[in-house]
Design a protein around this motif. Structure first.
Motif, PDB file in Angstrom:
ATOM      1  N   GLY A   1     -14.591 -13.627  12.650  1.00 50.31           N
ATOM      2  CA  GLY A   1     -14.142 -14.607  13.625  1.00 50.31           C
ATOM      3  C   GLY A   1     -15.009 -14.630  14.871  1.00 50.31           C
TER       4      GLY A   1
ATOM      5  N   PRO B   1      -6.117 -16.592  20.439  1.00 45.77           N
ATOM      6  CA  PRO B   1      -7.022 -16.665  19.290  1.00 45.77           C
ATOM      7  C   PRO B   1      -6.263 -16.805  17.982  1.00 45.77           C
TER       8      PRO B   1
ATOM      9  N   LEU C   1     -12.436 -19.518  25.304  1.00 41.45           N
ATOM     10  CA  LEU C   1     -11.755 -18.749  24.267  1.00 41.45           C
ATOM     11  C   LEU C   1     -10.936 -17.617  24.862  1.00 41.45           C
TER      12      LEU C   1
ATOM     13  N   PHE D   1     -15.637 -19.106  11.899  1.00 40.91           N
ATOM     14  CA  PHE D   1     -16.287 -17.997  11.211  1.00 40.91           C
ATOM     15  C   PHE D   1     -17.418 -18.515  10.344  1.00 40.91           C
TER      16      PHE D   1
ATOM     17  N   ASN E   1     -10.429 -20.657  16.466  1.00 36.49           N
ATOM     18  CA  ASN E   1     -11.273 -19.633  15.857  1.00 36.49           C
ATOM     19  C   ASN E   1     -12.341 -20.333  15.016  1.00 36.49           C
TER      20      ASN E   1
ATOM     21  N   SER F   1     -11.607 -24.024  13.136  1.00 31.45           N
ATOM     22  CA  SER F   1     -10.189 -24.371  13.062  1.00 31.45           C
ATOM     23  C   SER F   1      -9.910 -25.662  13.821  1.00 31.45           C
TER      24      SER F   1
ATOM     25  N   SER G   1     -11.471 -10.354   9.553  1.00 28.52           N
ATOM     26  CA  SER G   1     -11.308 -10.227  11.003  1.00 28.52           C
ATOM     27  C   SER G   1     -12.641 -10.068  11.734  1.00 28.52           C
TER      28      SER G   1
ATOM     29  N   LEU H   1      -9.564 -24.982  17.516  1.00 31.93           N
ATOM     30  CA  LEU H   1     -10.818 -24.877  18.271  1.00 31.93           C
ATOM     31  C   LEU H   1     -11.335 -26.269  18.619  1.00 31.93           C
TER      32      LEU H   1
ATOM     33  N   LEU I   1      -7.209 -14.385  11.638  1.00 29.12           N
ATOM     34  CA  LEU I   1      -7.816 -14.537  10.327  1.00 29.12           C
ATOM     35  C   LEU I   1      -7.277 -13.439   9.419  1.00 29.12           C
TER      36      LEU I   1
ATOM     37  N   SER J   1     -13.757 -14.600  18.012  1.00 31.13           N
ATOM     38  CA  SER J   1     -13.169 -13.865  19.136  1.00 31.13           C
ATOM     39  C   SER J   1     -12.481 -12.594  18.669  1.00 31.13           C
TER      40      SER J   1
ATOM     41  N   HIS K   1     -15.289  -6.814  17.805  1.00 34.09           N
ATOM     42  CA  HIS K   1     -15.846  -7.718  18.817  1.00 34.09           C
ATOM     43  C   HIS K   1     -15.776  -7.065  20.195  1.00 34.09           C
TER      44      HIS K   1
END
Length: 297
Positions: A263, A252, A247, A112, A110, A126, A260, A129, A255, A265, A278
């Motif tokens: 993020g 995922p 992704l 952000f 993830n 992260s 939320s 990721l 968060l 995804s 999203h």
């Protein structure tokens, strides 16, 4: 400074629209006759509606660091961290914004971006990721987050949340007063009673659900724009398409609920999609494909 002016202008516009529209429809006079000061209620609704959103926006950076355990890279400890900082710097320069803080946190894939001001924001990724994607894909994700900052998405979503909150608070109380008067049926006690309190409680839940759908729709639109922004910053939509495809095949990283919408995804189908911040990955990839085809013509 422009965004602060926009924020204040929006506040005043909400009060003006609520008051003028109600008076034009005759509702303002009817409500005032029942003991409601429309202007005072509009100001009260405005304060209640925007206060939480403003505080959340101003505290977004420290809260994000605290809640995710993100470590800001002051001095890169290895080649990966050096690459991260340099990549974000290059993207920020292309986007015309100040250098954001760059952070890494432990967790599943993830990323952000957050912050009240576009020239002092935070971009965090992260460890999952970094481990699960190649550098081209990570760069695309970083471009997506930088595009969020350049687009002013954090402030925009706060404005929208504040506006819908204001309408929820205002309309719930107007309905509550009318229902209470119907239940009282001419009782001399003009103070709000149990009918008012119950109606306001129920209306805030119902109107709040509608407000959540509206805010979620705007949030999904900003994700499409940030995807396109990444493609623009990188000069190609392919890396972002590949990143989204990757992704979509990874679990995922979650968060905190307050973050939320920040993020990279998320998204889903069915009725839950109305409340999703999203779009589904398939729709985002399709939008980028359409962007590529449009650019090729």
């Amino acid at each position: 400074m422009k965004r602060i002016v926009l924020f204040l202008a929006t506040n005043l516009a909400v009060v003006l629209v609520l008051t003028v529209v109600l008076n034009l429809l005759g509702v303002g006079r009817a409500v005032s006759a029942e003991g409601i000061n429309v202007g005072a209620l509009a100001v009260f609704s405005l304060v209640v509606g925007f206060t939480g959103s403003i505080i959340s926006l101003l505290m977004s950076k420290p809260m994000a660091k605290w809640s995710t355990g993100a470590r800001v890279i002051d001095q890169p400890a290895n080649s990966t961290e050096l690459w991260l900082v340099n990549t974000v710097r290059q993207l920020a320069e292309r986007a015309g914004i100040g250098m954001p803080e760059v952070a890494v946190y432990e967790g599943e894939p993830n990323a952000f971006a957050t912050g009240a001001f576009k020239n002092s924001a935070l971009v965090a990724v992260s460890t999952g990721l970094l481990q699960g994607m190649n550098r081209d894909e990570v760069e695309a994700v970083l471009g997506h987050e930088v595009a969020h900052i350049a687009n002013g998405d954090m402030v925009t979503l706060t404005l929208i949340q504040g506006v819908v909150n204001t309408f929820v608070v205002f309309l719930a109380r107007v309905v509550g007063f009318f229902v209470d008067k119907v239940l009282l049926r001419g009782n001399d006690d003009r103070g709000p009673g149990i009918g008012y309190m119950v109606t306001v409680f129920v209306c805030e839940i119902v109107f709040g659900l509608v407000a959540s759908i509206i805010v979620a729709w705007f949030s999904r639109q900003r994700e499409f724009r940030a995807d396109a922004g990444s493609a623009n910053l990188l000069g190609s939509a392919v890396p972002m398409q590949n990143a989204l495809a990757r992704l979509g095949g990874l679990h995922p990283g979650a968060l905190p609920s307050s973050m939320s919408a920040s993020g990279i995804s998320g998204g889903g189908g069915g009725w839950g999609a109305l409340f999703s911040t999203h779009p589904p990955m398939e729709e985002r990839i399709a939008a980028l494909q359409a962007l590529r085809q449009g650019g090729a013509r």
